[in-house]
Scaffold this motif. Structure first.
Motif, mmCIF file in Angstrom:
data_model
loop_
_atom_site.group_PDB
_atom_site.id
_atom_site.type_symbol
_atom_site.label_atom_id
_atom_site.label_comp_id
_atom_site.label_asym_id
_atom_site.label_seq_id
_atom_site.Cartn_x
_atom_site.Cartn_y
_atom_site.Cartn_z
ATOM 1 N N SER A 329 0.835 -1.201 0.000
ATOM 2 C CA SER A 329 0.000 0.000 0.000
ATOM 3 C C SER A 329 0.869 1.250 0.000
ATOM 4 C CB SER A 329 -0.915 0.017 1.225
ATOM 5 O OG SER A 329 -0.152 0.173 2.402
ATOM 6 N N GLY A 330 0.242 2.365 -0.337
ATOM 7 C CA GLY A 330 0.931 3.648 -0.233
ATOM 8 C C GLY A 330 1.507 4.179 -1.519
ATOM 9 N N GLY A 331 1.352 3.469 -2.631
ATOM 10 C CA GLY A 331 1.911 3.966 -3.868
ATOM 11 C C GLY A 331 3.409 3.722 -3.929
ATOM 12 N N SER A 332 3.991 4.073 -5.060
ATOM 13 C CA SER A 332 5.422 3.844 -5.256
ATOM 14 C C SER A 332 6.235 4.898 -4.524
ATOM 15 C CB SER A 332 5.756 3.893 -6.754
ATOM 16 O OG SER A 332 5.046 2.900 -7.455
ATOM 17 N N MET A 333 7.303 4.464 -3.897
ATOM 18 C CA MET A 333 8.205 5.386 -3.229
ATOM 19 C C MET A 333 9.621 4.835 -3.334
ATOM 20 S SD MET A 333 8.217 6.847 0.674
ATOM 21 C CE MET A 333 8.732 5.317 1.441
ATOM 22 N N TYR A 334 10.524 5.662 -3.858
ATOM 23 C CA TYR A 334 11.929 5.262 -3.972
ATOM 24 C C TYR A 334 12.726 5.954 -2.874
ATOM 25 C CZ TYR A 334 10.581 3.618 -8.618
ATOM 26 O OH TYR A 334 9.972 2.965 -9.665
ATOM 27 N N VAL A 335 13.632 5.207 -2.260
ATOM 28 C CA VAL A 335 14.391 5.727 -1.118
ATOM 29 C C VAL A 335 15.870 5.412 -1.290
ATOM 30 C CG1 VAL A 335 14.684 5.664 1.381
ATOM 31 C CG2 VAL A 335 12.402 5.388 0.400
ATOM 32 N N ASP A 336 16.713 6.395 -1.001
ATOM 33 C CA ASP A 336 18.157 6.181 -0.922
ATOM 34 C C ASP A 336 18.589 6.586 0.483
ATOM 35 O OD1 ASP A 336 20.882 6.127 -2.899
ATOM 36 O OD2 ASP A 336 21.079 7.222 -1.012
ATOM 37 N N GLU A 337 19.102 5.640 1.275
ATOM 38 C CA GLU A 337 19.469 5.904 2.658
ATOM 39 C C GLU A 337 20.962 5.671 2.869
ATOM 40 O OE1 GLU A 337 16.205 4.997 5.785
ATOM 41 O OE2 GLU A 337 16.094 3.355 4.342
ATOM 42 N N ARG A 338 21.577 6.571 3.632
ATOM 43 C CA ARG A 338 22.999 6.450 3.963
ATOM 44 C C ARG A 338 23.165 6.704 5.466
ATOM 45 N NH1 ARG A 338 25.388 4.884 -1.091
ATOM 46 N NH2 ARG A 338 23.762 5.533 -2.575
ATOM 47 N N CYS A 339 24.131 6.040 6.056
ATOM 48 C CA CYS A 339 24.401 6.221 7.482
ATOM 49 C C CYS A 339 25.911 6.092 7.702
ATOM 50 C CB CYS A 339 23.643 5.181 8.300
ATOM 51 S SG CYS A 339 23.930 5.275 10.087
ATOM 52 N N ARG A 340 26.477 7.017 8.484
ATOM 53 C CA ARG A 340 27.908 6.973 8.767
ATOM 54 C C ARG A 340 28.171 7.308 10.226
ATOM 55 N NH1 ARG A 340 31.001 6.771 4.020
ATOM 56 N NH2 ARG A 340 32.893 7.099 5.255
ATOM 57 N N GLU A 341 29.101 6.580 10.828
ATOM 58 C CA GLU A 341 29.558 6.911 12.167
ATOM 59 C C GLU A 341 30.595 8.021 12.061
ATOM 60 O OE1 GLU A 341 31.005 3.369 13.941
ATOM 61 O OE2 GLU A 341 29.013 2.426 14.099
ATOM 62 N N VAL A 342 30.494 9.015 12.935
ATOM 63 C CA VAL A 342 31.344 10.199 12.861
ATOM 64 C C VAL A 342 32.101 10.343 14.175
ATOM 65 C CG1 VAL A 342 31.403 12.692 12.463
ATOM 66 C CG2 VAL A 342 29.653 11.293 11.330
ATOM 67 N N SER A 440 29.160 10.737 16.987
ATOM 68 C CA SER A 440 27.785 10.949 16.524
ATOM 69 C C SER A 440 27.517 10.042 15.333
ATOM 70 C CB SER A 440 27.557 12.415 16.153
ATOM 71 O OG SER A 440 28.514 12.846 15.199
ATOM 72 N N VAL A 441 26.273 10.040 14.908
ATOM 73 C CA VAL A 441 25.859 9.252 13.746
ATOM 74 C C VAL A 441 25.175 10.181 12.755
ATOM 75 C CG1 VAL A 441 24.409 7.366 12.907
ATOM 76 C CG2 VAL A 441 25.573 7.161 15.117
ATOM 77 N N TYR A 442 25.610 10.108 11.499
ATOM 78 C CA TYR A 442 24.999 10.915 10.442
ATOM 79 C C TYR A 442 24.062 10.028 9.633
ATOM 80 C CZ TYR A 442 24.423 13.421 6.038
ATOM 81 O OH TYR A 442 23.897 14.036 4.929
ATOM 82 N N ARG A 443 22.819 10.495 9.475
ATOM 83 C CA ARG A 443 21.835 9.768 8.671
ATOM 84 C C ARG A 443 21.353 10.666 7.545
ATOM 85 N NH1 ARG A 443 20.749 5.128 11.307
ATOM 86 N NH2 ARG A 443 21.061 5.127 13.588
ATOM 87 N N GLN A 444 21.252 10.083 6.373
ATOM 88 C CA GLN A 444 20.855 10.826 5.171
ATOM 89 C C GLN A 444 19.816 10.005 4.419
ATOM 90 O OE1 GLN A 444 24.087 12.616 2.719
ATOM 91 N NE2 GLN A 444 23.294 11.267 1.104
ATOM 92 N N ARG A 445 18.738 10.648 4.038
ATOM 93 C CA ARG A 445 17.644 9.919 3.378
ATOM 94 C C ARG A 445 17.077 10.766 2.249
ATOM 95 N NH1 ARG A 445 11.762 8.227 5.534
ATOM 96 N NH2 ARG A 445 11.587 6.188 4.569
ATOM 97 N N ALA A 446 17.102 10.231 1.049
ATOM 98 C CA ALA A 446 16.472 10.872 -0.104
ATOM 99 C C ALA A 446 15.245 10.057 -0.480
ATOM 100 C CB ALA A 446 17.441 10.949 -1.281
ATOM 101 N N VAL A 447 14.122 10.733 -0.664
ATOM 102 C CA VAL A 447 12.865 10.061 -1.004
ATOM 103 C C VAL A 447 12.291 10.685 -2.263
ATOM 104 C CG1 VAL A 447 10.465 9.743 -0.293
ATOM 105 C CG2 VAL A 447 12.285 9.345 1.337
#
Length: 492
Positions: A329-342, A440-447
């Motif tokens: 459900s919810g229609g199409s959704m494309y996601v690019d996720e990145r995570c790095r320890e800093v 810290s932790v860096y999180r990056q998400r493109a939708v």
């Protein structure tokens, strides 16, 4: 009142339960797998009990002290769903009668016109209604047609077919009349049905404000969703069986669910009476199809919207999902996720995040960002020329190159909404999370939410560059945070 809800892990039950709680009722949810309800936001306010409608003994404690019992489960998707629902209804009716329940409320399907041979889906819904009405407990059966709301299987079929097919050769049932109803109106009726006078025990038709053909629904969905006009050519030889396989090919709705739903669309589904309204004089009139679609797509900012989709809660408050919604459900959704320890404090990481864009750049592959900006300007977009207001600090609502700052939680979260010319909607989110005092932790998400076939093609065309652009961006932001007093240097 003390209410029992079966099917709380399903689409309607999961949305009705918080409504009942808000109205001041005590709610008990019956589930074969109570753990599936653990993450519901209302779980602590309700009582969750283990039970199975196929096991009469497990129903005795579940019905103890209950005044109103909602039958909202169904076994659609199982090959033997008719037999399963028949036995579940019989056990439910017997338990309700033995416990002295004051009222049963059941959400069923439309009654086919006289002379029509009902589909197995509608035949099962009618059989369950007869069993509950014959229970000896006052029963309200609400017969609903297509429900418009993200997560509703019927709506998801409509969504995917319309978004993915600019030109459609369709079966003749697309010319049948349907009276679709918004999920919020279904919930209003279900909530109000609990207060019907005890002498009322019957079925009621419910429907929305508009009577449309399925073809008209697809065309109006396209208009509300901002798609190009859809061209629909009805074709006689497409049988319901072939139609179901066609739907299964085009949409992610499972064939086991699509087949009985498509078979039911050969019948018109229009409310033949509105008698329930006479018992509910204070109820608002049902909303129209276009508004229901806007709500389902999250186009209306409303904290009380029930039509919610996908896993995009971070992007649109009106689209927050329920854990029980199906994956398709919810229609199409494309996601690019990145995570790095800093290896730097979250404050240093945030300094780099908030400095993104404008003269500071986007921290990776500057030529690719420049070319994308030029292309955007060629098609009438804003490109990268807007820059940023302040070199170091941002605020909600301001422009940032081709983005708009949609959300800003200082020290924690930056969410940007794209204003470039793309066939869909896009967001970029960056966050900093503390990991001890010096890390810290860096999180990056493109939708990206594609619009039509062009949107899917666009995502496919840029996908090869994401590994370079987004991975480089995450890497350089982390490096910039680890080097106080500097800013990230993009690769040459």
């Amino acid at each position: 009142m003390r209410c029992l809800v079966t099917g709380a892990t399903g689409y309607i039950g999961g949305r009705l339960t918080p409504r009942l709680l808000e109205a001041g009722h005590e709610v008990r949810c019956l589930s074969r797998s109570p753990d599936r309800l653990r993450d519901m936001p209302w779980a602590r306010e309700s009582e969750i009990v283990r039970g199975d409608l196929a096991d009469p003994a497990s129903l005795v404690p579940a019905f103890d002290g209950i005044e109103v019992a909602y039958f909202l489960m169904h076994s659609l998707g199982r090959g033997d769903f008719e037999a399963l629902d028949r036995q579940a209804a019989r056990n439910f009716a017997a338990a309700a009668r033995a416990a002295g329940v004051h009222r049963i409320v059941y959400l069923g399907g439309p009654e086919p016109p006289p002379g029509d041979r009902p589909s197995p889906h509608l035949r099962s819904r009618s059989e369950v209604a007869r069993i509950l009405l014959g229970s000896g407990v006052p029963t309200a059966v609400l017969r609903a047609p297509v429900i418009i709301g993200s997560g509703s299987a019927s709506f998801e079929m409509l969504r995917y077919l319309t978004e993915r097919l600019p030109v459609m050769v369709t079966p003749r049932w697309v010319t049948n009349r349907i009276q679709p109803i918004a999920v919020r109106d279904v919930l209003r009726y279900l909530l109000a049905a609990a207060t019907l006078p005890p002498e009322v025990s019957r079925a009621f038709d419910i429907g929305g404000a508009d009577v449309l053909t399925y073809a008209e629904m697809m065309r109006r969905y396209a208009r509300v969703a901002g798609l190009r006009p859809r061209h629909i050519v009805p074709l006689r030889p497409l049988s319901p069986w072939l139609s179901a396989h066609w739907v299964g090919l085009i949409t992610p709705v499972p064939n086991a669910i699509a087949r009985p739903l498509v078979a039911s669309l050969v019948h018109e589904a229009v409310a033949h009476e509105h008698d329930l309204d006479a018992y509910l004089p204070d109820q608002a009139p049902p909303i129209g199809f276009d508004e229901a679609v806007r709500l389902a797509l999250g186009r209306v900012r409303d904290a009380n919207v029930e039509t919610r989709w996908s896993t995009a809660a971070a992007w649109d408050a009106a689209a927050e999902p329920l854990p029980s919604d199906p994956d398709w459900s919810g229609g199409s959704m494309y996601v690019d996720e990145r995570c790095r320890e800093v290896s730097a404090p979250a404050a240093d990481l945030w300094r780099v995040i908030e400095g993104v864009g404008g003269d500071n750049g986007w921290y990776s592959f500057p030529l690719a960002w420049a070319v994308r900006g030029w292309l955007d300007r060629l098609v009438g977009g804003v490109g990268l020329r807007r820059g940023r207001r302040d070199r170091h600090h941002l605020r909600i609502g301001e422009a940032l190159d081709w983005w708009r700052v949609e959300e800003l939680v200082p020290g924690k979260l930056l969410r940007l909404r794209a204003e470039m010319r793309v066939p869909g909607r896009a967001w970029l989110e960056m966050s900093a999370e503390p990991d001890g005092d010096r890390a810290s932790v860096y999180r990056q998400r493109a939708v990206f939410l594609p619009r039509g076939l062009a949107g899917h093609a666009y995502w496919a065309s840029v996908l090869p560059f994401h590994g370079i652009v987004f991975n480089g961006m995450a890497r350089n932001i982390a490096r910039g945070a680890e080097t106080p007093g500097s800013r990230p240097r993009p690769p040459a």
